[in-house]
Design a protein around this motif. Structure first.
Motif, short mmCIF file in Angstrom:
data_model
loop_
_atom_site.label_atom_id
_atom_site.label_comp_id
_atom_site.label_asym_id
_atom_site.label_seq_id
_atom_site.Cartn_x
_atom_site.Cartn_y
_atom_site.Cartn_z
N GLN A 168 15.96 -11.43 0.87
CA GLN A 168 17.29 -11.47 1.39
C GLN A 168 17.36 -10.75 2.70
N GLN A 169 15.75 -10.75 3.54
CA GLN A 169 16.37 -10.23 4.68
C GLN A 169 14.86 -10.70 5.69
N LEU A 170 14.44 -11.54 5.05
CA LEU A 170 13.21 -12.15 6.15
C LEU A 170 14.25 -13.41 6.16
N GLY A 171 14.43 -13.78 8.18
CA GLY A 171 15.50 -14.50 8.12
C GLY A 171 15.96 -13.82 8.84
N ALA A 172 16.71 -13.04 8.15
CA ALA A 172 18.00 -12.25 8.72
C ALA A 172 17.40 -11.18 9.71
N ALA A 215 9.32 -14.40 -0.30
CA ALA A 215 10.78 -15.08 0.13
C ALA A 215 10.79 -16.32 -0.95
N ASP A 216 12.15 -16.53 -0.98
CA ASP A 216 12.17 -18.16 -0.91
C ASP A 216 12.87 -18.34 0.00
N GLY A 217 12.66 -20.26 1.06
CA GLY A 217 12.94 -20.62 2.41
C GLY A 217 14.61 -21.02 2.26
N HIS A 218 15.28 -20.55 1.09
CA HIS A 218 16.87 -21.21 1.41
C HIS A 218 17.60 -21.07 1.99
N LYS A 219 17.42 -18.98 1.93
CA LYS A 219 19.00 -18.23 2.11
C LYS A 219 18.38 -18.23 3.36
N TRP A 220 18.07 -17.08 4.50
CA TRP A 220 18.26 -16.66 5.60
C TRP A 220 17.57 -17.53 6.08
N VAL A 250 7.60 -18.23 0.81
CA VAL A 250 6.45 -18.10 0.75
C VAL A 250 5.85 -16.84 0.16
N PHE A 251 4.54 -16.80 0.29
CA PHE A 251 3.58 -15.27 -1.05
C PHE A 251 2.89 -14.72 -0.15
N TYR A 252 2.90 -13.48 0.65
CA TYR A 252 1.61 -12.74 1.26
C TYR A 252 1.44 -11.60 0.18
N CYS A 253 -0.02 -12.22 0.72
CA CYS A 253 -1.37 -11.52 -0.57
C CYS A 253 -2.10 -9.54 -0.15
N ARG A 254 -1.93 -9.16 0.75
CA ARG A 254 -2.82 -8.63 1.55
C ARG A 254 -4.50 -9.25 0.56
N MET A 262 8.54 -29.98 6.12
CA MET A 262 9.20 -30.32 7.20
C MET A 262 10.77 -30.01 7.28
N ALA A 263 11.25 -29.60 6.63
CA ALA A 263 11.99 -29.16 6.77
C ALA A 263 12.45 -27.63 7.04
N LEU A 264 11.77 -26.57 6.29
CA LEU A 264 11.69 -25.22 6.67
C LEU A 264 10.73 -25.29 7.93
N GLU A 265 9.67 -26.03 8.58
CA GLU A 265 9.21 -25.41 9.77
C GLU A 265 10.21 -25.68 10.95
N ALA A 266 11.00 -27.29 10.76
CA ALA A 266 12.35 -27.40 11.17
C ALA A 266 13.35 -26.12 11.65
N SER A 267 13.67 -25.55 10.69
CA SER A 267 14.82 -24.55 10.33
C SER A 267 13.99 -23.04 11.37
N LEU A 268 12.33 -23.05 10.42
CA LEU A 268 11.78 -21.26 11.17
C LEU A 268 11.71 -22.04 12.76
#
Length: 377
Positions: free
Chosen positions: A183-187, A202-207, A216-220, A268-274
């Motif tokens: 609920q933060q990533l993209g907003a 975070a999922d890509g289908h919200k913000w 996406v999964f970030y792992c230190r 293809m879709a998410l890269e364009a949205s970002l």
């Protein structure tokens, strides 16, 4: 300059205030998918190397969006729940260990930890209703606490937490910080380094304005090899593509969490949205969302009987505003708003509204007019 009506040609009667659930795609995402489909139907996978370049750009955009040190820290996953499961069932738990969460979490960030009960792991839920939610969370982290898992923005109330403070507090207590950032990533801007996150997802289908089925999964980097793997396949190998090799090892990068073939259609879709979010810039995205939420807040405050259930302090919210209306059952109000083409969600104590940066002020005014009329009966 981005023209919102060009990128988001929504039906003119629609008031779309539901980005905290599922967002519309921008035109460029739809066109990327159309081109991909046309290429498939005429050429098949002849140009697969070019597809891989799109996936590479997607990883780079996600790295920048998170401010991750490297693309090696970023894995492409099916959804937030999958990434949370990688953490929950990858750590070497001992009986008596504790996980601290809030009492407002979306089920994804609760059930996965409760599923560890057979291993002797205790889940501690913390109430966020006081004046210092971060303090309450950190106070709950005792000597047996291994991990604090928290949504950076709560899905129902819209409460946004101070991640840098939580990160510093967790570091001082030797506790890992896991952030459900859906609920933060993209907003709002999110910096996993300044927050000292161990994990974020975070999922890509919200913000992020992308399709369902890709996140996406970030792992230190220092924690990647500490997570035991439970999914194996050709794609997660260090030498993926060397099909005749008999000896193997998991990839040193976060690709070790990607066991099989990628979701190339979603990429293809998410890269364009970002690319759209990058063109606008996250500071500008956040500022415009705040303007839209403030417009909703002020409009609701003018409607007799409207009660707000979200923080009024802009520093405490992202893109969510939840309210209820006197004289209306929440479920009935949600159904009536949908009939009137005001697309929102029923969450928590009321109706959740969630505009994005491109939402026209006129759309918000039409929604407020509908609400005022419903209140008057």
């Amino acid at each position: 300059m981005i023209n919102p009506s060009d990128e988001f040609p929504l039906a003119p009667e629609l008031c779309y205030l539901n980005h905290a659930a599922v967002a519309p795609w921008p035109r460029r995402a739809a066109e990327a998918v159309r081109r991909f489909a046309e290429e498939n139907i005429s050429l098949g996978a002849r140009d697969y190397p070019a597809w891989l370049q799109v996936e590479k750009r997607l990883r780079e955009r996600l790295q920048r969006l998170l401010n991750a040190p490297s693309t090696a820290d970023v894995a492409l996953v099916k959804n937030t729940s999958e990434a949370l499961s990688f953490v929950a069932f990858g750590l070497d738990w001992r009986a008596g260990d504790q996980v601290v969460i809030s009492d407002e979490e979306f089920p994804s960030n609760r059930i996965v930890w409760e599923a560890l009960k057979p291993r002797g792991v205790e889940v501690v839920q913390v109430n966020l209703g006081g004046k210092d939610p971060e303090g309450a969370l950190l106070d709950a982290c005792g000597p047996r606490t291994r991990l604090l898992s928290i949504s950076s923005v709560q899905f129902a109330s819209g409460l946004r937490l101070d991640l840098p403070r939580l990160g510093a507090g967790c570091r001082a207590k030797n506790v890992l910080l896991c952030v459900d950032a859906i609920q933060q990533l993209g907003a709002q801007p999110l910096d996993v380094q300044s927050c000292d996150c161990a994990f974020a997802m975070a999922d890509g289908h919200k913000w992020m304005l992308g399709p369902e089925g890709l996140g996406v999964f970030y792992c230190r980097s220092d924690l990647r090899e500490q997570l035991a793997l439970h999914e194996y396949g050709w794609h997660m190998l260090e030498h993926a593509g060397d099909y005749d090799r008999n000896d193997w090892q998991p990839a040193r990068s976060a690709r070790r969490f990607e066991c099989g073939s990628p979701n190339m259609l979603g990429a293809m879709a998410l890269e364009a949205s970002l690319s759209l979010l990058e063109e606008v810039g996250m500071p500008q995205v956040a500022a415009q969302i705040e303007e839209r939420v403030l417009q909703l807040q002020e409009g609701l405050q003018r409607i007799a009987g409207a009660q707000l259930h979200s923080p009024l302090n802009p520093a405490r919210r992202a893109g969510i505003l939840t309210f209820s209306l006197a004289g209306w059952d929440n479920q009935a109000l949600f159904a009536r708003l949908r009939e009137q083409q005001v697309i929102c969600a029923q969450r928590g104590k009321g109706i959740r509204l969630s505009p994005h940066f491109y939402t026209e002020p006129a759309v918000i005014e039409r929604s407020l007019t509908v609400l005022a009329q419903l209140r008057q009966g």
